[in-house]
Design a protein around this motif. Sequence first.
Motif, PDB file in Angstrom:
ATOM      1  N   TYR A   1      -2.919   3.158 -12.296  1.00  0.00           N
ATOM      2  CA  TYR A   1      -3.212   1.723 -12.182  1.00  0.00           C
ATOM      3  C   TYR A   1      -2.085   0.921 -12.829  1.00  0.00           C
ATOM      4  O   TYR A   1      -1.609  -0.075 -12.277  1.00  0.00           O
ATOM      5  N   LEU A   2      -1.640   1.390 -14.002  1.00  0.00           N
ATOM      6  CA  LEU A   2      -0.586   0.664 -14.713  1.00  0.00           C
ATOM      7  C   LEU A   2       0.739   0.719 -13.960  1.00  0.00           C
ATOM      8  O   LEU A   2       1.486  -0.261 -13.926  1.00  0.00           O
ATOM      9  N   VAL A   3       1.034   1.871 -13.331  1.00  0.00           N
ATOM     10  CA  VAL A   3       2.260   1.966 -12.534  1.00  0.00           C
ATOM     11  C   VAL A   3       2.212   0.927 -11.420  1.00  0.00           C
ATOM     12  O   VAL A   3       3.163   0.159 -11.207  1.00  0.00           O
ATOM     13  N   LEU A   4       1.073   0.873 -10.728  1.00  0.00           N
ATOM     14  CA  LEU A   4       0.936  -0.087  -9.636  1.00  0.00           C
ATOM     15  C   LEU A   4       1.055  -1.517 -10.168  1.00  0.00           C
ATOM     16  O   LEU A   4       1.706  -2.356  -9.560  1.00  0.00           O
TER      17      LEU A   4
ATOM     18  N   GLY B   1       0.340   8.235  -1.173  1.00  0.00           N
ATOM     19  CA  GLY B   1      -0.738   9.160  -0.895  1.00  0.00           C
ATOM     20  C   GLY B   1      -2.086   8.484  -0.767  1.00  0.00           C
ATOM     21  O   GLY B   1      -3.123   9.110  -0.922  1.00  0.00           O
ATOM     22  N   ALA B   2      -2.082   7.182  -0.478  1.00  0.00           N
ATOM     23  CA  ALA B   2      -3.354   6.472  -0.348  1.00  0.00           C
ATOM     24  C   ALA B   2      -4.040   6.806   0.973  1.00  0.00           C
ATOM     25  O   ALA B   2      -5.264   6.743   1.079  1.00  0.00           O
ATOM     26  N   LEU B   3      -3.282   7.143   1.992  1.00  0.00           N
ATOM     27  CA  LEU B   3      -3.869   7.400   3.309  1.00  0.00           C
ATOM     28  C   LEU B   3      -3.702   8.850   3.749  1.00  0.00           C
ATOM     29  O   LEU B   3      -4.447   9.330   4.597  1.00  0.00           O
ATOM     30  N   ILE B   4      -2.697   9.524   3.214  1.00  0.00           N
ATOM     31  CA  ILE B   4      -2.422  10.890   3.642  1.00  0.00           C
ATOM     32  C   ILE B   4      -1.974  11.696   2.420  1.00  0.00           C
ATOM     33  O   ILE B   4      -1.155  11.225   1.642  1.00  0.00           O
ATOM     34  N   PRO B   5      -2.573  12.877   2.204  1.00  0.00           N
ATOM     35  CA  PRO B   5      -2.144  13.701   1.064  1.00  0.00           C
ATOM     36  C   PRO B   5      -0.656  14.013   1.210  1.00  0.00           C
ATOM     37  O   PRO B   5      -0.217  14.421   2.284  1.00  0.00           O
ATOM     38  N   LEU B   6       0.079  13.791   0.133  1.00  0.00           N
ATOM     39  CA  LEU B   6       1.536  13.908   0.245  1.00  0.00           C
ATOM     40  C   LEU B   6       2.006  15.310   0.593  1.00  0.00           C
ATOM     41  O   LEU B   6       3.110  15.494   1.087  1.00  0.00           O
ATOM     42  N   TRP B   7       1.164  16.327   0.324  1.00  0.00           N
ATOM     43  CA  TRP B   7       1.641  17.680   0.624  1.00  0.00           C
ATOM     44  C   TRP B   7       1.761  17.927   2.131  1.00  0.00           C
ATOM     45  O   TRP B   7       2.345  18.894   2.551  1.00  0.00           O
ATOM     46  N   PHE B   8       1.228  17.023   2.950  1.00  0.00           N
ATOM     47  CA  PHE B   8       1.394  17.153   4.395  1.00  0.00           C
ATOM     48  C   PHE B   8       2.690  16.496   4.883  1.00  0.00           C
ATOM     49  O   PHE B   8       3.031  16.570   6.057  1.00  0.00           O
TER      50      PHE B   8
ATOM     51  N   THR C   1     -15.567   0.373   2.346  1.00  0.00           N
ATOM     52  CA  THR C   1     -15.049   1.599   1.747  1.00  0.00           C
ATOM     53  C   THR C   1     -15.750   2.821   2.324  1.00  0.00           C
ATOM     54  O   THR C   1     -15.102   3.810   2.692  1.00  0.00           O
ATOM     55  N   LEU C   2     -17.077   2.743   2.442  1.00  0.00           N
ATOM     56  CA  LEU C   2     -17.830   3.879   2.976  1.00  0.00           C
ATOM     57  C   LEU C   2     -17.401   4.195   4.414  1.00  0.00           C
ATOM     58  O   LEU C   2     -17.186   5.356   4.765  1.00  0.00           O
ATOM     59  N   VAL C   3     -17.254   3.146   5.225  1.00  0.00           N
ATOM     60  CA  VAL C   3     -16.881   3.372   6.624  1.00  0.00           C
ATOM     61  C   VAL C   3     -15.478   3.958   6.711  1.00  0.00           C
ATOM     62  O   VAL C   3     -15.218   4.886   7.478  1.00  0.00           O
ATOM     63  N   MET C   4     -14.572   3.438   5.908  1.00  0.00           N
ATOM     64  CA  MET C   4     -13.202   3.957   5.931  1.00  0.00           C
ATOM     65  C   MET C   4     -13.174   5.443   5.563  1.00  0.00           C
ATOM     66  O   MET C   4     -12.462   6.225   6.178  1.00  0.00           O
ATOM     67  N   ILE C   5     -13.943   5.823   4.535  1.00  0.00           N
ATOM     68  CA  ILE C   5     -13.982   7.233   4.152  1.00  0.00           C
ATOM     69  C   ILE C   5     -14.557   8.053   5.299  1.00  0.00           C
ATOM     70  O   ILE C   5     -13.998   9.072   5.715  1.00  0.00           O
ATOM     71  N   PHE C   6     -15.671   7.578   5.840  1.00  0.00           N
ATOM     72  CA  PHE C   6     -16.372   8.273   6.913  1.00  0.00           C
ATOM     73  C   PHE C   6     -15.446   8.521   8.112  1.00  0.00           C
ATOM     74  O   PHE C   6     -15.320   9.648   8.605  1.00  0.00           O
ATOM     75  N   VAL C   7     -14.756   7.472   8.551  1.00  0.00           N
ATOM     76  CA  VAL C   7     -13.918   7.597   9.736  1.00  0.00           C
ATOM     77  C   VAL C   7     -12.689   8.460   9.468  1.00  0.00           C
ATOM     78  O   VAL C   7     -12.323   9.308  10.282  1.00  0.00           O
TER      79      VAL C   7
ATOM     80  N   LEU D   1     -11.618  10.156  -2.599  1.00  0.00           N
ATOM     81  CA  LEU D   1     -11.119   9.651  -3.889  1.00  0.00           C
ATOM     82  C   LEU D   1     -10.067   8.565  -3.682  1.00  0.00           C
ATOM     83  O   LEU D   1     -10.056   7.551  -4.387  1.00  0.00           O
ATOM     84  N   ALA D   2      -9.195   8.776  -2.689  1.00  0.00           N
ATOM     85  CA  ALA D   2      -8.124   7.799  -2.457  1.00  0.00           C
ATOM     86  C   ALA D   2      -8.718   6.440  -2.108  1.00  0.00           C
ATOM     87  O   ALA D   2      -8.280   5.406  -2.618  1.00  0.00           O
ATOM     88  N   PHE D   3      -9.742   6.431  -1.238  1.00  0.00           N
ATOM     89  CA  PHE D   3     -10.326   5.141  -0.858  1.00  0.00           C
ATOM     90  C   PHE D   3     -11.144   4.532  -1.989  1.00  0.00           C
ATOM     91  O   PHE D   3     -11.172   3.311  -2.158  1.00  0.00           O
ATOM     92  N   LEU D   4     -11.814   5.392  -2.769  1.00  0.00           N
ATOM     93  CA  LEU D   4     -12.564   4.869  -3.912  1.00  0.00           C
ATOM     94  C   LEU D   4     -11.611   4.217  -4.914  1.00  0.00           C
ATOM     95  O   LEU D   4     -11.891   3.154  -5.467  1.00  0.00           O
ATOM     96  N   MET D   5     -10.474   4.883  -5.136  1.00  0.00           N
ATOM     97  CA  MET D   5      -9.512   4.294  -6.074  1.00  0.00           C
ATOM     98  C   MET D   5      -8.944   2.985  -5.522  1.00  0.00           C
ATOM     99  O   MET D   5      -8.743   2.019  -6.264  1.00  0.00           O
ATOM    100  N   GLN D   6      -8.716   2.980  -4.221  1.00  0.00           N
ATOM    101  CA  GLN D   6      -8.158   1.763  -3.609  1.00  0.00           C
ATOM    102  C   GLN D   6      -9.052   0.544  -3.821  1.00  0.00           C
ATOM    103  O   GLN D   6      -8.572  -0.576  -3.923  1.00  0.00           O
TER     104      GLN D   6
END
Lengths: 278, 349, 246
Positions: free
Chosen positions: C135-138, C171-178, C13-19, C48-53
């Motif tokens: 979480y419940l939606v997923l 929006g797990a990998l890219i903020p949806l507003w983009f 998780t840390l590496v994914m956030i970092f990269v 936050l997205a990766f922490l939630m993942q």
Amino acid sequence: MEHKKFSKLELLKLSLKYSKLNLKCTLEYKFDRFFTTLAVFVREMVSIAVMYLILTRVISIKGWQMNEMFFLYSFLFLSYCIFIFLFTGIRDFDNMVYTGELDRYLIRPLGLLYQVISARVDYCATIGHGAVGVILFLSTYNSVGIDWNFRNIVYYILALLGGVIIQTSLFMVSSCFSFWAVRTTNLRNLIFFNSRRFAGYPISFYPGIVQKMLIFAVPFAFVSYFPSEYFLHKPDLSVFWHGCLYLTPVVGIIMFTLVYIFWRLGLKSYSSSGNSMY
Amino acid sequence: MSLIEVRDLTKDYRLNVKKRGLLGAVQSLLVPEYKLKRAVDNINFSIEKGEMVGFIGPNGAGKSTTVKMLTGILSPTSGSIMMGGLSPHKDRKKNASRIGAVFGQRTQLWWDLPVADTYDLLRYIYRIPEKKFEQNMEMFNDLLGIQEFMSQPVRQLSLGQRMRADIAAALLHDPEIVFFDEPTIGLDVVAKEKIREFIKKINAEKNTTMLFTTHDMLDIEKTCKRMIIIDQGTIIYNGTVEQIKERYGRSRTLVAEFAQKLDRIDLPAGVELIDQKDNKKYLKFNRDEIQVSGLIAELTSKYNILDLTVTEPEVEAIIREIYEGGIDFDKGISGDSKKSLSEQYCVPC
Amino acid sequence: MYRVDYFAGVINTLVMIFVNIAIWKAIYEADDNLGGVQLKVVMTYIALAFLMQCIFVMEDYFIESKVTSGLISSDLLKPISFRAYVFSYNVGSSVFRVLMQLLPTLVISIFLFKLLPPFSTEMGILFFFSAVLGYLVLYCLNFIVWMSSFWFYYTFSLVTIKDALVMVLSGALIPLWFLPQWLFNFVKLTPFESIFFTPISIYLGQVPAADIKTAIIKQVAWIVVLALAGHLLWNAAKHKLVLQGG
């Protein structure tokens, strides 16, 4: 029966026989295997889709445009596709040890590594990953300004094969641990597939430590970044030594040699301890 | 010289000694500590061409380790194995073309494909000449009836069919030596018998040397002349199946059916009442101490007896008794004395 | 071996956030106010997205293995409801992940990546609430996919394709507003937005206070709709099981 050494031709014929049987197995479950292939394709398209979405928004990152990034990414998928087509058994090796299939190979009059490599072909992964690679390559090879002359074609092929050997070696390291009954599959998948995802972007995007990791530890830089820089000559190459452009096959051969020594060591240990006590 | 010669064969395993706790885990990572476990302890035996020999022993006795060394999968720690002049481990590939193996619990057939496909592949792997391949296929079909399920995927075969197909696969290249590991496991009585018959026939016809490891004593009784019993890494018996019955099957059971139900009977010393059912009584005695004729005469003189039968113990019962230590072994018979298991600790420098 | 997997999970998780942060930094080099969103905000979003993942992991093949092994029939006879059992099993392991993986990763992330605090205390509380709904939606979405194992032997393909869609569209990998406007409009019509994007946007104060109520009602609505669909599938599956006699 008198035992003569198998000739190269005989081994090749036998390999084809194995691939044919594997294909037959795959076609046994056409419906399921089709969807598995599709799923692999869709899964791998995720990182491409994210890249696409970002680049439709910002046009270029550090001077890299979408088609150039896709060209770079295509190296990873094409070489992985060739790797899986030829060496699925190396990916699945720990399972062979675990189920005792390895023992069966050892009582056959053929080399162990030959059997491990020949015995399996994962057509779903080959096509799933291959399709992503082919799509990326076909949509970019013409537009990134490469003169596809003889020299460049030879370089391309060598770089691709070098990339195949580098990935083979990475998988084989983890296989070797199975000889000592240490399962590293989860860890390997984590390291391998994440590194590959990082290597989909030019390594110049990353801080020094990640760059060094992708050059020295898990050398994906030689699978995708340096080969594509050979063709594209982006300004960010200047921080790296120019010789790196030509090192891909060398890195592959060195890695494979070292890993092969490790493999022999593992096999020796296996034959002295077996996969279980009794 | 015999086909298989095993001399002073020993196999030690190095076991990792795992320490408890986090500190222990780090310690075993940095300075691994090993424990030596002797699985096979200095065994000797030889097997002639065409012999059928049963290898038995309780779980963990060292019989699988021995078989793995004989097939070349494992290398011996010390001692030597010669199979027709080859060392199975050092000349692995050469030796492999002369051996075959059947693992009852693991198939070598391709699960999703018809049996014929595996045979076709094996033809290439062992480079079986076309003519010989066809002859063998015909023979196996006559004896095992594999033709009837040749084109079905292996996953659809019954266990009996699969086992027959597996045995044919192991014999396809006319191996000189074949290893059978639990070849009848899980089969019903009829299927078991069919497989034993087939194995005997092949042995008679091709003079193939065969080694069996199995828990089913009937497999051994019905197919093998000789058996080797291994316990705790050493050979405790190496001789004929007949002989073991002769020597160790000394107890007999006399089943007597009396005309009426008797609450109690007078028995001579050394005869034990072990069971009774309706008017029947089961009497156990040692044939060395008591003569059957004498016993019968004594009983008939005292009681009205309708029927009498004498049974001898099955090999299985004898072996069970041996494992449990109930029979004190006559060590002279197998030439090997039982040694205590040596376990040493050692830390590599 | 479990210990190795556990540490690997934290480091991963840390590496994914970092990269991923490194990639976004490279993107921001040319324009430091992309679409009116500062780099700091995007960095926090990614973290936050990766922490939630790492908590939103569920046992995708649990029901499949019960169905293929036939154990499902005996599970249905047990006094505890099978669905409650599956749910509590997943929630239980997620709670375990919160304690064992999320907390250490979070503490390190705060120091390493200089995460922004919640936009306000109120938003922080609402984020937590909305994340639970996400979480419940997923879970409800997953349950529908899992139910397919009653009809298909293997669910690998469906599960994998579902994962891919969730990754890109929630929006797990890219903020949806983009996202391009048309795609963003489409995603707003799907439950995906409710999984990661809604809670993280609330945390970052990207949702105007007036719209938060709508966003959360939308999450609840999706839970109801998906749970209902799952319920219908469950009844159909039970019916199928009875017809086949187990």
